[in-house]
Design an enzyme around this catalytic site. Structure first.
Site, PDB file in Angstrom:
ATOM      1  N   HIS A  16       0.855  -1.185   0.000  1.00 15.10           N
ATOM      2  CA  HIS A  16       0.000   0.000   0.000  1.00 15.10           C
ATOM      3  C   HIS A  16       0.896   1.242   0.000  1.00 15.10           C
ATOM      4  O   HIS A  16       1.929   1.273   0.690  1.00 15.10           O
ATOM      5  CB  HIS A  16      -0.910  -0.008   1.227  1.00 15.10           C
ATOM      6  CG  HIS A  16      -1.905   1.105   1.247  1.00 15.10           C
ATOM      7  ND1 HIS A  16      -1.577   2.385   1.620  1.00 15.10           N
ATOM      8  CD2 HIS A  16      -3.224   1.129   0.934  1.00 15.10           C
ATOM      9  CE1 HIS A  16      -2.654   3.146   1.548  1.00 15.10           C
ATOM     10  NE2 HIS A  16      -3.668   2.407   1.129  1.00 15.10           N
ATOM     11  N   ASP A  18       0.912   4.171   1.392  1.00 11.84           N
ATOM     12  CA  ASP A  18       1.262   4.735   2.696  1.00 11.84           C
ATOM     13  C   ASP A  18       2.224   3.825   3.450  1.00 11.84           C
ATOM     14  O   ASP A  18       3.108   4.288   4.175  1.00 11.84           O
ATOM     15  CB  ASP A  18       0.005   4.963   3.537  1.00 11.84           C
ATOM     16  CG  ASP A  18      -0.888   6.053   2.984  1.00 11.84           C
ATOM     17  OD1 ASP A  18      -0.365   6.973   2.325  1.00 11.84           O
ATOM     18  OD2 ASP A  18      -2.118   5.976   3.181  1.00 11.84           O
ATOM     19  N   LYS A  19       2.047   2.509   3.288  1.00  8.90           N
ATOM     20  CA  LYS A  19       2.932   1.566   3.972  1.00  8.90           C
ATOM     21  C   LYS A  19       4.309   1.506   3.321  1.00  8.90           C
ATOM     22  O   LYS A  19       5.319   1.262   3.996  1.00  8.90           O
ATOM     23  CB  LYS A  19       2.296   0.181   4.019  1.00  8.90           C
ATOM     24  CG  LYS A  19       1.260   0.051   5.105  1.00  8.90           C
ATOM     25  CD  LYS A  19       1.942   0.027   6.451  1.00  8.90           C
ATOM     26  CE  LYS A  19       1.184   0.843   7.475  1.00  8.90           C
ATOM     27  NZ  LYS A  19       2.005   1.218   8.618  1.00  8.90           N
ATOM     28  N   GLU A  44      10.192  11.829   7.072  1.00  4.65           N
ATOM     29  CA  GLU A  44       8.917  11.691   6.366  1.00  4.65           C
ATOM     30  C   GLU A  44       9.193  11.292   4.916  1.00  4.65           C
ATOM     31  O   GLU A  44      10.159  11.772   4.299  1.00  4.65           O
ATOM     32  CB  GLU A  44       8.141  13.013   6.379  1.00  4.65           C
ATOM     33  CG  GLU A  44       7.991  13.647   7.755  1.00  4.65           C
ATOM     34  CD  GLU A  44       7.154  12.825   8.710  1.00  4.65           C
ATOM     35  OE1 GLU A  44       6.397  11.948   8.239  1.00  4.65           O
ATOM     36  OE2 GLU A  44       7.261  13.045   9.931  1.00  4.65           O
ATOM     37  N   GLU A  57      14.398  15.848   9.818  1.00  9.99           N
ATOM     38  CA  GLU A  57      15.572  16.247  10.578  1.00  9.99           C
ATOM     39  C   GLU A  57      16.267  15.031  11.152  1.00  9.99           C
ATOM     40  O   GLU A  57      15.616  14.119  11.678  1.00  9.99           O
ATOM     41  CB  GLU A  57      15.160  17.185  11.726  1.00  9.99           C
ATOM     42  CG  GLU A  57      14.533  18.495  11.251  1.00  9.99           C
ATOM     43  CD  GLU A  57      14.349  19.470  12.389  1.00  9.99           C
ATOM     44  OE1 GLU A  57      14.100  19.017  13.514  1.00  9.99           O
ATOM     45  OE2 GLU A  57      14.477  20.678  12.142  1.00  9.99           O
ATOM     46  N   LYS A 177      -5.705  -4.446   0.494  1.00 12.12           N
ATOM     47  CA  LYS A 177      -6.389  -3.991   1.701  1.00 12.12           C
ATOM     48  C   LYS A 177      -7.320  -5.098   2.175  1.00 12.12           C
ATOM     49  O   LYS A 177      -7.824  -5.888   1.372  1.00 12.12           O
ATOM     50  CB  LYS A 177      -7.202  -2.715   1.441  1.00 12.12           C
ATOM     51  CG  LYS A 177      -6.387  -1.542   0.956  1.00 12.12           C
ATOM     52  CD  LYS A 177      -7.242  -0.307   0.734  1.00 12.12           C
ATOM     53  CE  LYS A 177      -7.611   0.362   2.037  1.00 12.12           C
ATOM     54  NZ  LYS A 177      -8.266   1.681   1.831  1.00 12.12           N
ATOM     55  N   PHE A 256      -8.211  -4.450 -10.350  1.00 10.34           N
ATOM     56  CA  PHE A 256      -7.249  -3.737  -9.519  1.00 10.34           C
ATOM     57  C   PHE A 256      -5.844  -4.053 -10.043  1.00 10.34           C
ATOM     58  O   PHE A 256      -5.084  -4.776  -9.416  1.00 10.34           O
ATOM     59  CB  PHE A 256      -7.407  -4.166  -8.058  1.00 10.34           C
ATOM     60  CG  PHE A 256      -6.603  -3.380  -7.052  1.00 10.34           C
ATOM     61  CD1 PHE A 256      -5.773  -2.327  -7.411  1.00 10.34           C
ATOM     62  CD2 PHE A 256      -6.688  -3.706  -5.699  1.00 10.34           C
ATOM     63  CE1 PHE A 256      -5.037  -1.627  -6.469  1.00 10.34           C
ATOM     64  CE2 PHE A 256      -5.958  -3.018  -4.744  1.00 10.34           C
ATOM     65  CZ  PHE A 256      -5.121  -1.980  -5.123  1.00 10.34           C
ATOM     66  N   ASP A 264      -1.850   5.761  -6.285  1.00 12.87           N
ATOM     67  CA  ASP A 264      -2.244   6.726  -5.261  1.00 12.87           C
ATOM     68  C   ASP A 264      -0.984   7.144  -4.510  1.00 12.87           C
ATOM     69  O   ASP A 264      -0.147   6.301  -4.191  1.00 12.87           O
ATOM     70  CB  ASP A 264      -3.253   6.089  -4.301  1.00 12.87           C
ATOM     71  CG  ASP A 264      -3.881   7.084  -3.349  1.00 12.87           C
ATOM     72  OD1 ASP A 264      -3.745   8.300  -3.579  1.00 12.87           O
ATOM     73  OD2 ASP A 264      -4.521   6.649  -2.372  1.00 12.87           O
ATOM     74  N   ALA A 265      -0.831   8.399  -4.222  1.00 13.13           N
ATOM     75  CA  ALA A 265       0.347   8.869  -3.490  1.00 13.13           C
ATOM     76  C   ALA A 265       0.338   8.319  -2.068  1.00 13.13           C
ATOM     77  O   ALA A 265      -0.714   8.099  -1.457  1.00 13.13           O
ATOM     78  CB  ALA A 265       0.377  10.396  -3.457  1.00 13.13           C
ATOM     79  N   ARG A 270       0.056   7.922   7.733  1.00 15.02           N
ATOM     80  CA  ARG A 270      -1.376   8.066   7.443  1.00 15.02           C
ATOM     81  C   ARG A 270      -2.189   6.841   7.843  1.00 15.02           C
ATOM     82  O   ARG A 270      -3.403   6.830   7.652  1.00 15.02           O
ATOM     83  CB  ARG A 270      -1.592   8.354   5.954  1.00 15.02           C
ATOM     84  CG  ARG A 270      -1.256   9.770   5.565  1.00 15.02           C
ATOM     85  CD  ARG A 270      -2.018  10.237   4.353  1.00 15.02           C
ATOM     86  NE  ARG A 270      -1.736   9.456   3.168  1.00 15.02           N
ATOM     87  CZ  ARG A 270      -2.018   9.867   1.927  1.00 15.02           C
ATOM     88  NH1 ARG A 270      -2.589  11.056   1.749  1.00 15.02           N
ATOM     89  NH2 ARG A 270      -1.737   9.119   0.894  1.00 15.02           N
ATOM     90  N   LYS A 271      -1.555   5.811   8.370  1.00 14.40           N
ATOM     91  CA  LYS A 271      -2.280   4.591   8.731  1.00 14.40           C
ATOM     92  C   LYS A 271      -2.119   4.285  10.217  1.00 14.40           C
ATOM     93  O   LYS A 271      -1.836   3.156  10.620  1.00 14.40           O
ATOM     94  CB  LYS A 271      -1.803   3.426   7.867  1.00 14.40           C
ATOM     95  CG  LYS A 271      -2.248   3.530   6.420  1.00 14.40           C
ATOM     96  CD  LYS A 271      -3.760   3.395   6.275  1.00 14.40           C
ATOM     97  CE  LYS A 271      -4.246   3.562   4.848  1.00 14.40           C
ATOM     98  NZ  LYS A 271      -4.247   4.987   4.417  1.00 14.40           N
ATOM     99  N   LYS A 291      10.435   7.782  13.227  1.00 14.64           N
ATOM    100  CA  LYS A 291      10.866   8.458  14.448  1.00 14.64           C
ATOM    101  C   LYS A 291      11.759   7.563  15.271  1.00 14.64           C
ATOM    102  O   LYS A 291      11.459   6.378  15.477  1.00 14.64           O
ATOM    103  CB  LYS A 291       9.641   8.869  15.272  1.00 14.64           C
ATOM    104  CG  LYS A 291       8.731   9.854  14.554  1.00 14.64           C
ATOM    105  CD  LYS A 291       7.471  10.146  15.349  1.00 14.64           C
ATOM    106  CE  LYS A 291       6.559  11.107  14.571  1.00 14.64           C
ATOM    107  NZ  LYS A 291       5.286  11.354  15.272  1.00 14.64           N
ATOM    108  N   LYS A 295      11.473   9.854  20.606  1.00 19.49           N
ATOM    109  CA  LYS A 295      10.171  10.471  20.359  1.00 19.49           C
ATOM    110  C   LYS A 295       9.101   9.675  21.091  1.00 19.49           C
ATOM    111  O   LYS A 295       8.865   8.507  20.781  1.00 19.49           O
ATOM    112  CB  LYS A 295       9.841  10.512  18.868  1.00 19.49           C
ATOM    113  CG  LYS A 295      10.460  11.671  18.099  1.00 19.49           C
ATOM    114  CD  LYS A 295      11.939  11.558  17.915  1.00 19.49           C
ATOM    115  CE  LYS A 295      12.467  12.620  16.949  1.00 19.49           C
ATOM    116  NZ  LYS A 295      13.941  12.559  16.840  1.00 19.49           N
ATOM    117  N   ASP A 297       5.960   9.832  20.932  1.00 18.53           N
ATOM    118  CA  ASP A 297       4.892   9.333  20.075  1.00 18.53           C
ATOM    119  C   ASP A 297       5.060   7.837  19.842  1.00 18.53           C
ATOM    120  O   ASP A 297       4.076   7.091  19.781  1.00 18.53           O
ATOM    121  CB  ASP A 297       4.908  10.042  18.715  1.00 18.53           C
ATOM    122  CG  ASP A 297       4.205  11.376  18.738  1.00 18.53           C
ATOM    123  OD1 ASP A 297       3.403  11.600  19.664  1.00 18.53           O
ATOM    124  OD2 ASP A 297       4.452  12.195  17.837  1.00 18.53           O
TER     125      ASP A 297
END
Length: 416
Positions: A16, A18-19, A44, A57, A177, A256, A264-265, A270-271, A291, A295, A297
């Protein structure tokens, strides 16, 4: 708590878009940590048709010198890591190919202002890399102590990816998916009511179609794909949950073929619901991938999962949600909250007190330094976490130390 309801979670495959971005970002984290366990990374990634772009960074020995300049060969090493991730996933397609894609590197040295707040100095302990809230969760629905809907969604796609890589399902392509809907009664899954799988596929493994005098798709190949996916589902979801009433949606659009970053970008982070608990528990909002473990998060979400899992494994509750909060540059958490949703065998406030005691004894506290050293997070272990979930991975050893259940006896003793 409701006694009879439907609940749904989804997952996405390693291919995917995003992955793909998450895996690249975490591969960069691993690269820096492999050279310097104290490296700082906030990376990123953007993926789109024939292009990968990095920004963020970074700081770390072996990659950036003390003057903030890139070491010789560092850019080339990063580029090789990026291409190898894309190659490992399996992208050799028109529109996205590991060898031919254009790569841009916009990583730059970490802000001195952030470094000043985060680094330890004198009597100041290492501070949190940002403010924020983080959640951990566990439930006794599965052996992995994860929500069943998400656990099954991940494992369906993981099985399909393994078959694609081994050659057992050569008609599969990387992007996919899944989505699983279960009926719950008294907090336990009793039936799978609907299952959705959309997978990128080889040419002609689609529903036969005709448009403007041109046709495509092959009835036999389309049937082969559908039967394969049903078999993958049946290999993951317990037989007692499947029935003639289970509704299957397999490639419901019929075709598909164009997928991944060409279709798709993709962007890092995002997941986050796929990465955590599939919507069964709250999420603080911060993503994990890209990260380093200073961090919070990332590291605080890992340690709260670790503690919540041990609470459920100890039999202190059937489900447990934990929240912590931090301020940037401050080492100690500002708050700790426990909610067992009425399933606890002791009051939640007693569990909170036990967490403070056990965390101090076993980890040195819930500070960023205590978490990352106590769990051994300063290692290149993160790329593997970036697809098929960061939690519930109980068979993958040192790559997921937050999945251990070695706090059970300590928590029981602290409660008593």
């Amino acid at each position: 708590m409701r006694t009879d309801y439907l609940f749904t979670s989804e997952s996405v495959s390693e291919g995917h878009p995003d992955k793909v971005s998450d895996q690249i970002s975490d591969a960069i984290v691993d690269l820096f940590l492999s050279k310097d366990p104290e490296a700082r990374v906030a990376c990123e990634t953007l993926t789109t048709t024939d292009r990968v772009v990095l920004a963020g960074e970074v700081r770390g020995k072996g990659m950036i010198d003390t003057e903030g300049n890139w070491e010789p060969g560092a850019f080339e090493e990063i580029a090789n890591v990026v291409r190898n991730v894309v190659k490992d996933i399996g992208y050799e397609q028109t529109g996205f190919h590991w060898k031919n894609l254009k790569f841009e590197n916009h990583l730059h040295p970490q802000s001195a202002d952030i470094a000043q707040g985060v680094d330890s100095a004198g009597n100041k302990d290492e501070g949190a890399g940002d403010q924020g809230i983080m959640f951990g969760y566990a439930s006794d629905e599965t052996d992995d102590l994860m929500p069943a809907t998400l656990d099954y969604s991940h494992k369906i796609l993981h099985k399909m990816a393994a078959d694609r890589h081994s050659g057992a399902a050569p008609f599969l392509e990387p992007d996919a998916k899944s989505q699983v809907t279960l009926r719950y009664r008294n907090g336990k899954p009793v039936a799978a009511t609907a299952i959705v799988v959309s997978t990128q596929h080889a040419v002609d493994y689609c529903e036969p179609w005709q448009k403007d005098g041109k046709s495509g798709g092959d009835t036999a190949k389309y049937a082969e794909l559908r039967e394969y996916v049903k078999g993958a589902i049946a290999s993951v979801i317990p037989a007692e949950l499947l029935s003639d009433e289970t509704v299957y949606h397999i490639n419901p659009t019929g075709k598909f073929e164009i997928g991944g970053p060409d279709g798709d970008a993709g962007l890092t982070g995002r997941k986050i619901i796929v990465d955590t608990y599939g919507g069964a528990a709250p999420h603080g909002g911060g993503a994990f991938s890209g990260k380093d473990p200073t961090k919070v998060d990332r590291s605080a979400a890992y340690v709260t999962r670790y503690i919540a899992k041990n609470i459920v494994a100890a039999g202190l509750a059937r489900m447990c949600t934990i929240q912590v909060s931090y301020a940037i540059g401050v080492s100690e958490p500002l708050s700790l909250y426990v909610d067992t949703s009425g399933t606890g065998t002791v009051p939640d406030e007693k569990i909170e007190a036990a967490i403070w005691a056990v965390a101090k004894a076993r980890l040195g506290g819930l500070t960023p330094r205590g978490i990352r050293l106590g769990l051994g997070l300063n290692k290149p272990i993160y790329r593997r976490s970036a697809a098929y979930g960061h939690f519930g991975r109980t068979t993958e050893g040192d790559y997921f130390p937050w999945e251990r259940t070695d706090l059970v006896d300590d928590l029981k003793a602290a409660i008593n």
